[in-house]
Write a protein that holds these residues in place. Structure first.
Motif, short mmCIF file in Angstrom:
data_model
loop_
_atom_site.label_atom_id
_atom_site.label_comp_id
_atom_site.label_asym_id
_atom_site.label_seq_id
_atom_site.Cartn_x
_atom_site.Cartn_y
_atom_site.Cartn_z
N MET A 125 14.74 3.09 51.98
CA MET A 125 13.69 2.06 51.04
C MET A 125 13.89 1.46 52.74
SD MET A 125 13.89 0.81 47.68
CE MET A 125 14.56 1.59 45.82
N THR B 45 12.18 -3.20 41.02
CA THR B 45 12.07 -3.78 42.60
C THR B 45 12.63 -3.00 42.78
OG1 THR B 45 12.18 -6.10 41.63
CG2 THR B 45 10.66 -5.64 42.59
N GLY B 46 14.40 -3.11 41.59
CA GLY B 46 15.48 -2.36 42.43
C GLY B 46 15.61 -0.61 42.91
N GLY B 47 16.45 -0.18 42.66
CA GLY B 47 16.12 1.26 43.65
C GLY B 47 16.87 2.26 42.48
N PRO C 32 18.34 -10.16 38.06
CA PRO C 32 16.99 -10.13 38.47
C PRO C 32 16.40 -9.62 39.05
CG PRO C 32 18.15 -11.86 38.42
CD PRO C 32 18.84 -11.32 37.19
N ILE C 33 17.26 -8.94 40.58
CA ILE C 33 17.10 -8.66 41.65
C ILE C 33 17.67 -6.84 41.35
CG2 ILE C 33 17.99 -8.02 43.86
CD1 ILE C 33 19.54 -11.24 43.40
N GLU C 34 17.93 -6.55 40.85
CA GLU C 34 18.40 -4.80 40.17
C GLU C 34 17.26 -4.26 39.84
OE1 GLU C 34 23.04 -3.67 41.57
OE2 GLU C 34 22.59 -6.28 40.27
N PHE D 43 17.68 -18.43 42.54
CA PHE D 43 18.56 -17.96 41.01
C PHE D 43 19.65 -18.82 40.59
CE2 PHE D 43 16.85 -13.83 42.19
CZ PHE D 43 15.95 -13.06 41.67
N TRP E 69 4.21 -3.56 51.73
CA TRP E 69 4.57 -4.14 51.31
C TRP E 69 6.06 -5.84 51.46
CZ3 TRP E 69 7.01 -2.80 46.24
CH2 TRP E 69 8.26 -3.44 45.93
N ARG F 179 22.91 -5.47 48.74
CA ARG F 179 21.56 -5.68 49.55
C ARG F 179 21.15 -6.29 50.67
NH1 ARG F 179 22.27 -3.33 45.34
NH2 ARG F 179 20.49 -3.62 43.59
N VAL G 178 10.24 -11.50 33.06
CA VAL G 178 11.39 -11.58 32.24
C VAL G 178 12.19 -10.15 32.46
CG1 VAL G 178 12.31 -11.36 30.86
CG2 VAL G 178 10.28 -12.16 30.58
N ALA G 179 13.61 -10.85 33.73
CA ALA G 179 14.47 -9.74 33.90
C ALA G 179 14.78 -8.78 32.76
CB ALA G 179 15.16 -10.48 34.15
N GLN H 251 11.05 -5.95 35.83
CA GLN H 251 10.95 -6.75 35.54
C GLN H 251 9.82 -6.49 34.24
OE1 GLN H 251 10.36 -9.30 38.44
NE2 GLN H 251 11.48 -8.16 39.82
N GLY I 284 17.62 -7.09 33.32
CA GLY I 284 18.57 -7.22 33.37
C GLY I 284 19.21 -8.01 34.64
N TYR J 73 18.60 -0.85 50.81
CA TYR J 73 18.96 0.63 49.56
C TYR J 73 20.12 1.58 50.35
CZ TYR J 73 16.80 -2.50 45.54
OH TYR J 73 16.60 -3.06 45.63
N TRP K 86 11.85 -1.76 53.58
CA TRP K 86 11.57 -2.58 53.08
C TRP K 86 11.32 -4.17 53.30
CZ3 TRP K 86 12.38 -3.24 47.39
CH2 TRP K 86 12.64 -4.53 46.71
N ARG L 65 12.59 -20.81 40.33
CA ARG L 65 12.70 -19.57 40.90
C ARG L 65 12.88 -20.84 41.96
NH1 ARG L 65 12.54 -13.36 38.39
NH2 ARG L 65 12.78 -14.20 35.96
#
Lengths: 465, 627
Positions: free
Chosen positions: A214, B553-555, B514-516, A373, A157, A290, B509-510, B519, B512, A239, A217, A404
């Motif tokens: 994690m 990719t979220g938790g 985009p980070i949490e 973003f 990762w 985070r 496409v997220a 996608q 929700g 996390y 990460w 992005r």
């Protein structure tokens, strides 16, 4: 390690975008390694100019869908080389993480590529890392896997290398039965296949393995304290819940994140010496910040820096706009928190300031912070900060909505490379000149950079290194 | 071919749904056991019966005579048949009624048997016409060719394939040739009990080669049948001769049809239409355009799979000359049943056919006065439709309110039906359109009538001018209706944006934040035009395969919704994925990545526009632009 699977390196010359791949060897476009001048730089092809690596983990290759590819961008010619796994499988994610580093004795850079969704020994998405030797080395590429591959561990990762050490994160590996607690593997650059595992359950590592921490990460190596001659390992745990001492599940400030530093990590084979920071110990923290999502290491003089991104941290007055926390250390001083960067009032919640970070060394250390973003329609931007003079900042924005820009950042000699993986669908990147401020867009098929022969780019720029 | 077994082909014709006895004056009386009423329709007599069911002449509550087709109970009990039947009929109801028998209604009768209701078309089936009176004269032949091509265009533009076009399904009525019995063939075809045994729906001699081979059925199969039908009508004999099913199928696969002597341009068109390779055949629109005086492009594989775009000019100036024996008055037949009083004369199919003149060349010499209320029609957009516009090319004449002078250049009657959003059709759209590449687009609006002069009665082209315009309007209405439907289904979201090249292909496409949150990535543009996928075959025309990658990719463990992602095509029609592949997983653990494909069954000419749906359970509805 029954077989060290070789890699195909499609050495594409600048004018022949469809040059056939050289099987099972790591040819690059320069004939010998004699031209590699720096033991520190990122000259992969051996032409005397630093190169950069751009990952496209969702690229279709000629052999498999969505197996992934990495482009090594020649700093001199503007052309490039496409690297794919020798036996790519669908959905490997080859190129999820990339890092140019020095793994062998020549003065040319080598390439580490993470493929965290590669199936290993029948275990789905256990993950693998490939080491490809640059500079026209005839050395066979090396495929690294965890000693005990675990499904969904996502080994690879994150990857990093510095000096004689390589560190690989497997953030979704279970630890002592704790799901997704995460682990990090260490190897000597000269003995890549001998991997040593560290986790929060390793003796001496501060913190407890909890579900979904994690650990691993993000990983970074540098001199952050301890023995001045030994490398220290920085680990991001974005996390990690800020829940006090002991083992908890789902308590405290969820996912506020933390970092851990393992001092003299190669030396302390028995018991680690470590330190851990929750974001709360430095600045005001809350759930979901985070902290530890991204890490970067840089040096300037005797001072070394660690930048830690918290892309959902509260950047100044704007909640969830993101921040970067700087730490600094020196040969005489242990690591301590330093400045905090954010966009202050210009930030917007969800900008993702600190999603990616990198240092650019030489002639005044600069910190590059990706804000993928930011802007209308998530155009993205990169904030460049002169570490020695934080008031000197510059904001470079992306080209088009939704690309992005700043998803990934890395240094490449006197340039910065910034990924914009959603530019025009197939992705793009930009090289930022250090001195002239020039922004040079790059994308497969544009200029001299060859297209993915027989495949298709999907997310070029998702990783840079 | 070796597995081909004809089904329901015991007689030469006369099978439901393609029965020759449907919709023609030969109405038989009801028999013992026939119900008195089906749904709200009062049965008057039998129009036909076949292996699939029975067709009745009936009266709608409004007093309108209709044809009611009821499927046999044995099919009705098959699981899923009724749903398929009604889905198909629902599609068929969207077909413009020009040159077709309009589908009016559908439902289940008291015993649960599905039925469909169509217009009752009084007239003579082409099959009977030929068998009793021989080949058609060039004038009526051209009319049949044009009318059937127009009907096919209307059917195809609605995304359907007739699949059983044959002379028995073309009724020569006073208002023109009308194609019947489209729309439910597929429901029958996909009845598992039939397809398993390798049977082929359709009629021997009217199959296209690909039908016999069990390959993909596209609108090109109807075009093949059109070519055979025109040759049959022009020569009085079938282009593949006579014979049993195996003989016919063998000839079909091994020899070119004997098209005989047909007048130009029908000779060339029939030859092209009967090409073995479906991709080499012209489309129904190509035929239509060629028949109204345009050239026809050499069909090529590069033909863009454009949505149907009909560019018609009012050079539709052939006149419909019903064969002399075709009776003008449908009420006569009804009257013989004693079911209709003088007050219940069924309304003629079209207003302008009121007071039908006696057929034949003499009767056709009537002065072509503009029909009241009709001439402005082409200049009057269908309400809510900006979908057709007169191209404002340089020097293009303005719309005028009366029919153009006979024999003169026909004026700017180029109407373009397009799938693009209302108002977005530009005259430049004509430029790239495939159907008539040999016509310089700029002169299309003013193209003179260059069709070979139809024999007598050139004067009375009024009906066909009108009919041609009506065809265009009808198709325009169809397109507009489809657009509206699409918008309704899309919860009144704006129509797909004009293509700017900006899509979400290759852009995660997220679902929700985009980070949490996870996608969804569609890594590549959908692959369309597939004729099979892992053994499954498309029933609408083509499979579009959409690759997807879901990445968390979220938790958090994220539960995904159960509703499948809906694909909206470029006409706004929604499609749910075929169950040939596994759907999305039910949940994603942190770090999890899942790859898969979604397979959608689309009508032949459609393109995927977007995916919509709620991927995360309870999450927001996302939209992934595909084109």
């Amino acid at each position: 390690m029954r077989s060290l699977l070789s890699l195909l390196l499609a050495a594409a010359l600048p004018l022949t975008a469809s040059a056939p791949p050289f099987p099972a060897s790591a040819h690059a476009s320069a004939p010998s390694s004699a031209a590699c001048t720096s033991a520190e730089g990122s000259d992969f092809d051996g032409d005397g100019v630093d190169d950069s690596a751009v990952g496209d983990p969702f690229a279709d290759t000629v052999r498999a869908e969505s197996s992934g590819a990495v482009h090594v961008l020649s700093g001199r010619s503007g052309g490039g080389t496409v690297v794919t796994a020798a036996e790519p499988a669908a959905g490997d994610g080859f190129g999820w993480s990339v890092q140019l580093a020095h793994l062998d004795d020549d003065r040319c850079a080598d390439l580490l590529v993470g493929a965290p969704y590669a199936d290993v020994q029948g275990r789905e998405d256990a993950g693998a890392v490939y080491a490809i030797y640059g500079g026209g080395s005839q050395r066979e590429p090396v495929r690294l896997i965890a000693p005990e591959p675990e499904a969904d561990a996502h080994f690879g990762w994150s990857v990093t290398a510095r000096g004689p050490l390589v560190a690989i994160g497997a953030p979704h590996e279970n630890d002592g039965g704790v799901a997704d607690a995460g682990a990090v593997y260490l190897a000597g650059a000269d003995a890549l296949t001998t991997l040593r595992r560290v986790s929060q359950n390793t003796d001496g590592v501060t913190g407890n393995a909890e579900v979904g921490d994690m650990f691993g990460w993000a990983v970074e190596l540098g001199k952050l304290g301890g023995d001045a001659g030994e490398l220290d390992l920085a680990i991001g745990l974005p996390y990690e819940n800020d829940d006090g001492l002991g083992v908890q599940v789902g308590e405290g400030k969820l996912d506020s994140g933390a970092i851990g530093i393992l001092f003299d990590v190669a030396e302390n084979t028995g018991k680690q010496v470590s330190k851990k920071w929750d974001l709360r110990e430095i600045t005001e923290a809350e759930a979901g910040d985070r902290f530890g999502y991204s890490l970067a290491y840089g040096e300037e003089g005797d001072t070394s820096y660690l930048a830690v991104g918290a892309p959902l941290g509260d950047g100044g007055p704007v909640k969830n706009s993101g921040l970067v926390q700087l730490f600094q250390a020196s040969s005489t001083a242990e690591i301590t928190p330093a400045a905090t960067f954010h966009r202050d009032r210009e930030g917007v919640a969800g900008d993702g300031y600190g999603y990616a970070v990198a240092f650019s060394e030489g002639g005044g250390l600069r910190l590059a912070v990706g804000i993928p973003f930011a802007g209308s329609g998530r155009t993205g931007a990169v904030n460049l900060i002169t570490v020695g003079d934080p008031d000197q900042t510059r904001l470079v924005t992306g080209e088009s909505a939704g690309e992005r820009f700043g998803w990934s950042v890395a240094s490449a000699g006197n340039k910065l490379v910034v990924g914009a993986p959603d530019r025009e669908g197939s992705g793009g990147a930009a090289l930022l000149g250090r001195n002239d401020g020039a922004v040079t867009p790059v994308a497969p098929g544009a200029g001299q950079l060859p297209v993915l022969d027989g495949g298709a780019s999907v997310d070029f720029g998702a990783a840079v290194g | 071919m070796d597995t081909v077994t004809p089904r329901g082909m015991t007689g030469e014709e006369g099978e439901f749904p393609g029965g020759q006895d449907v919709n023609q004056p030969g109405v038989g009386g009801l028999r013992a056991g026939d119900p008195e009423q089906i749904g709200p329709y009062r049965l008057l007599g039998r129009l036909g019966e076949g292996g699939m069911g029975t067709v009745y002449l009936a009266l709608a509550p409004t007093g309108r005579p209709v044809a009611v087709k009821v499927v046999k109970a044995e099919f009705a009990v098959e699981e899923g048949f009724a749903a398929r039947f009604h889905a198909e009929v629902d599609n068929a109801r969207r077909v413009a009624s020009f040159c077709t028998a309009q589908v009016l209604d559908n439902g289940n009768d008291g015993s649960g048997r599905p039925y469909m209701v169509t217009e009752y078309i009084a007239g003579t089936p082409l099959s009977r016409q030929i068998s009793q009176h021989g080949a058609l004269e060039p004038g009526p032949l051209h009319g049949v060719a044009l009318g059937v091509a127009a009907a096919l265009a209307a059917i195809h533009v609605a995304g359907l394939v007739h699949r059983d076009l044959k002379p028995a399904n073309v009724i020569l009525s006073m208002s023109g040739p009308r194609v019947i019995d489209f729309g439910i063939a597929r429901a029958l075809d996909s009845t598992s009990g039939f397809t398993k045994s390798g049977e082929v729906l359709g009629s021997p001699g009217w199959w296209a080669p690909e039908q016999v081979r069990g390959q993909e059925i596209t609108p090109a199969a109807d075009v093949f049948a059109w070519g055979c039908l025109v040759a049959y009508a022009g020569n009085g004999r079938h282009p593949y001769g006579r014979g049993d099913m195996i003989t016919m199928a063998t000839r079909l696969l091994n020899s070119p049809p004997d098209l005989g002597a047909l007048p130009a341009p029908l000779n060339d068109l029939a030859r092209r239409a009967t090409a073995m390779d479906p991709y080499q055949r012209p489309t129904a629109q190509d035929l239509l355009i060629a028949l109204v005086g345009g050239g026809i492009a050499a069909p090529s594989a590069q033909r863009p799979a454009d949505p149907p775009t009909l560019i018609a000019t009012d050079v539709l100036n052939e006149s419909w000359q019903p064969p002399p024996n075709v009776e003008p008055d449908s009420t006569r037949t009804l009257g013989t049943l004693g079911a209709l009083g003088p007050d219940t004369v069924p309304p003629p199919p079209y207003p302008w056919t009121t007071g039908p003149t006696p057929s034949g060349p003499e009767g056709a010499q009537t002065t072509p006065t503009p029909p009241p209320g009709l001439s402005p029609a082409p200049a009057t957009p269908v309400p809510g439709s900006g979908a057709f516009t007169a191209p404002a090319g340089p020097g293009a004449p303005q719309e005028h309110d009366s029919p153009p002078p006979r024999g003169a250049s026909s004026g700017p009657r180029a109407l373009s039906v397009s799938d693009t959003s209302p108002g977005s059709v530009r005259s430049s759209d004509l430029r790239g359109r495939a159907p008539a590449p040999e016509i310089p687009p700029d002169i299309l609006p003013g193209i003179p009538a260059t069709i070979p002069p139809g024999p007598p009665a050139r004067e009375s082209r009024r009906n066909w001018i009108i009919a041609g315009i009506a065809a265009v309007l009808a198709l325009a209405v169809t397109a507009v209706v489809l657009l509206n439907i699409g918008q309704e289904r899309g919860r009144r979201e704006p129509p797909p944006p004009t293509p700017t090249g900006l899509t979400d292909v290759g852009r995660p496409v997220a679902l929700g934040s985009p980070i949490e949150d996870p996608q969804l990535l569609i890594p590549r543009s959908p692959a369309c035009g597939l004729v099979s996928y892992q053994g499954a075959r498309p029933s609408q025309g083509q499979f579009c395969v959409v690759r997807w990658t879901l990445l968390n990719t979220g938790g958090k463990l994220v539960a995904l919704g159960r509703d499948p992602l809906v694909l909206v095509d470029d006409r706004g029609q929604s499609h749910t994925p075929k169950p040939v592949t596994e759907g999305l997983p039910s949940a994603l653990v942190p770090g999890e990545r899942v790859d898969g494909v979604l397979v959608y069954d689309l009508p032949p000419v459609r393109k995927p526009a977007k995916l919509t749906g709620q991927v995360i359970e309870g999450g927001e509805k996302i939209e992934v632009r595909l084109s």
